[in-house]
Structure formats: C-alpha cells, structure tokens
Design a protein around this motif. Structure first.
Motif, PDB file in Angstrom:
ATOM      1  N   ARG A 243       1.833   1.637  -3.543  1.00  0.00           N
ATOM      2  CA  ARG A 243       0.712   2.135  -4.337  1.00  0.00           C
ATOM      3  C   ARG A 243       0.522   3.641  -4.139  1.00  0.00           C
ATOM      4  NH1 ARG A 243      -4.570   2.396  -3.400  1.00  0.00           N
ATOM      5  NH2 ARG A 243      -4.304   1.453  -1.358  1.00  0.00           N
TER       6      ARG A 243
ATOM      7  N   ASN B  56       0.822  -1.214   0.000  1.00  0.00           N
ATOM      8  CA  ASN B  56       0.000   0.000   0.000  1.00  0.00           C
ATOM      9  C   ASN B  56       0.855   1.263   0.000  1.00  0.00           C
ATOM     10  OD1 ASN B  56      -2.815  -0.480  -0.220  1.00  0.00           O
ATOM     11  ND2 ASN B  56      -2.693  -1.604   1.715  1.00  0.00           N
TER      12      ASN B  56
ATOM     13  N   MET C 117       2.755  -3.096  -9.237  1.00  0.00           N
ATOM     14  CA  MET C 117       2.366  -1.774  -8.738  1.00  0.00           C
ATOM     15  C   MET C 117       3.391  -0.709  -9.053  1.00  0.00           C
ATOM     16  SD  MET C 117       0.764  -2.254  -5.042  1.00  0.00           S
ATOM     17  CE  MET C 117      -0.883  -2.876  -4.834  1.00  0.00           C
TER      18      MET C 117
ATOM     19  N   ARG D  91       3.239   5.673  -5.791  1.00  0.00           N
ATOM     20  CA  ARG D  91       3.078   5.722  -7.239  1.00  0.00           C
ATOM     21  C   ARG D  91       1.933   6.641  -7.654  1.00  0.00           C
ATOM     22  NH1 ARG D  91       7.500   5.134  -7.663  1.00  0.00           N
ATOM     23  NH2 ARG D  91       8.673   3.271  -8.178  1.00  0.00           N
ATOM     24  N   LYS D  92       0.975   6.814  -6.756  1.00  0.00           N
ATOM     25  CA  LYS D  92      -0.197   7.638  -7.071  1.00  0.00           C
ATOM     26  C   LYS D  92       0.111   9.122  -6.997  1.00  0.00           C
ATOM     27  CE  LYS D  92      -4.691   5.504  -6.342  1.00  0.00           C
ATOM     28  NZ  LYS D  92      -5.732   5.334  -5.327  1.00  0.00           N
TER      29      LYS D  92
END
Ligand code: CA
Length: 240
Positions: free
Chosen positions: A68, A65, A99, A71-72
């Motif tokens: 993630r 997470n 991911m 990367r967001k």
C-alpha cells in the motif's frame, strides 16, 4: 544478463538467499535484499528497483501495508510487485492484488516458476511503459502548432496554409485533409480513413465527397497540388 534491479523483501534468511541465488543464476546480477518491511520501503525508495519480490508475513510492517505504501508514493507507485505468500493466505493475495500488486507466488515455489514470473512481470511492465511513451509522443505531436513539409507550412493555430510563403485559402475540410495527409507524408490514407478523421466538422462526409474535396484542394494548391497523390483503388497520400 539482465540489467534490471530486483529487490527482495523477505524476513526468512533461507528463502531470501535461495531467491537471490536462483535469480542470480538466471542472469539477474543487481539484487538487493531487505529483512523487514521498513527496510524494504527504505531500499525501494533509495534504489527504485525494476521489480519487488514482497513477502506478506513480515515482522514489522506486513507485506500488504508495504504494498500500500509503495503504491501511494509517486517514486515507487509503478514498480511491479510480486507477492510471496503461503497458500493459506488466499484472502491476503486478493487484497494484495486489489492494492496493486502485479502477481503472486505461493510458497514453496520452484525456481522455474520464480524466474518465469519475474521475467513476465518485467516484460509486461516494459510493454506498458513503451505504450505510455508512444502516447506521450503522440500528444507532443498534437501539441505541435505547425508542420513544415517542403515549401508547405500548415499552422494549426491560425488554420493557415502557406506554400512558398503564399497564403492559400482553404475550407475547413480541405484544411483537415491536407493536415491529415501531410502530418505523415508518404502514408497512404483510404477515403474511409480520411472520412473518419475529418468527421468532426458536423457536415456529412462521404467517400465520394472526399474525392470532390481533393479536386478542390488541388485546384487551390495549383502547382503544389501534385504533392497530393492519388493511389488508385486505395486513397491518397502527401508526397514531399
Ligand atoms: Ca515471512
């Protein structure tokens, strides 16, 4: 000594300090650590490290997470991430790579492997950035609306060429050839390269046709025609 900033996100104090110690010994002096996923995310946003070592099993937000979320966010989306995992976490490794993690190291790992992976990820990342920068420069070149070479001005918007402020009327292909050669003056272009570059006008262009175009182009340029040089057996180039 490496100027790169490293962020280690790892909850186990022993492993954390071992990694820090080994990277330090390898010349990395700018090392930050975080003990949890949340702290790691905060530090990543704050210091924008050059590489993140990310443990997957963390007490609060797990490593996947964290990955993630990194990367967001536009600030952290291209920071290289190396996952630290146990061998048994194979599924997580695959998910992590999907991911956007760049690499992984399974625990227990040797100091050598650790340093080599960090360096390799940093090198790949730098190469990628350089390539992206080149592409950007290339794009700026393309957006440039005119070029000046000596007494020549070649305007891409109006497709007009002037020499000593005098307008020279060129055909589509003649203009394309002159622009191609003048854009990188001094570079020699083979007939084949010229053909490939000006194919866009929908007319059949052969290498022989290029010679004919060059003759026409030189004629129109008059005295300035000597700026286009023939390189025997190779092709043509623009000289200033
Ligand atoms: Ca852990």
């Amino acid at each position: 000594m490496s100027k790169e900033k490293v962020l280690i996100i790892e909850d186990e104090a022993d492993i954390r300090s071992l990694i820090k110690y080994n990277l330090n010994k390898a010349g990395f002096t700018r090392i930050e650590t975080a003990e949890s996923g949340l702290e790691g995310l905060e530090k990543a946003k704050e210091i924008i490290p050059d590489v993140i070592l990310l443990d997957l099993m963390l007490p609060d937000i797990d490593g996947l997470n964290v990955c993630r979320k990194l990367r967001k966010s536009s600030n952290t989306n291209d920071i290289p991430i190396i996952m630290l995992t146990a061998k048994s976490e194979e599924t997580d490794i695959i998910i992590g790579l999907e991911m956007g993690a760049d690499d992984y190291i399974t625990k227990p790992f040797s100091n050598k492997v650790l340093v080599a992976r960090v360096r390799s990820v940093l090198r790949r990342h730098n190469e990628y950035n350089n390539a992206a920068e080149d592409a950007e420069n290339e794009q700026q070149d393309a957006q440039q609306m005119y070029i000046r070479r000596g007494d020549f001005t070649i305007d891409l918007n109006t497709r007009e060429v002037t020499y000593k402020d005098e307008l020279i009327n060129l055909t589509y292909s003649e203009f394309e050839i002159l622009y191609l050669l003048a854009r990188r003056s001094g570079w020699v272009y083979s007939r084949e390269k010229i053909v490939n570059a000006i194919k866009g006008d929908g007319y059949p262009v052969t290498e022989r046709a290029i010679d004919v175009q060059i003759v026409g182009l030189r004629k129109k340029l008059g005295v300035a025609g000597s700026h286009i040089q023939t390189i025997r057996g190779v092709g043509y180039r623009f000289v200033e």
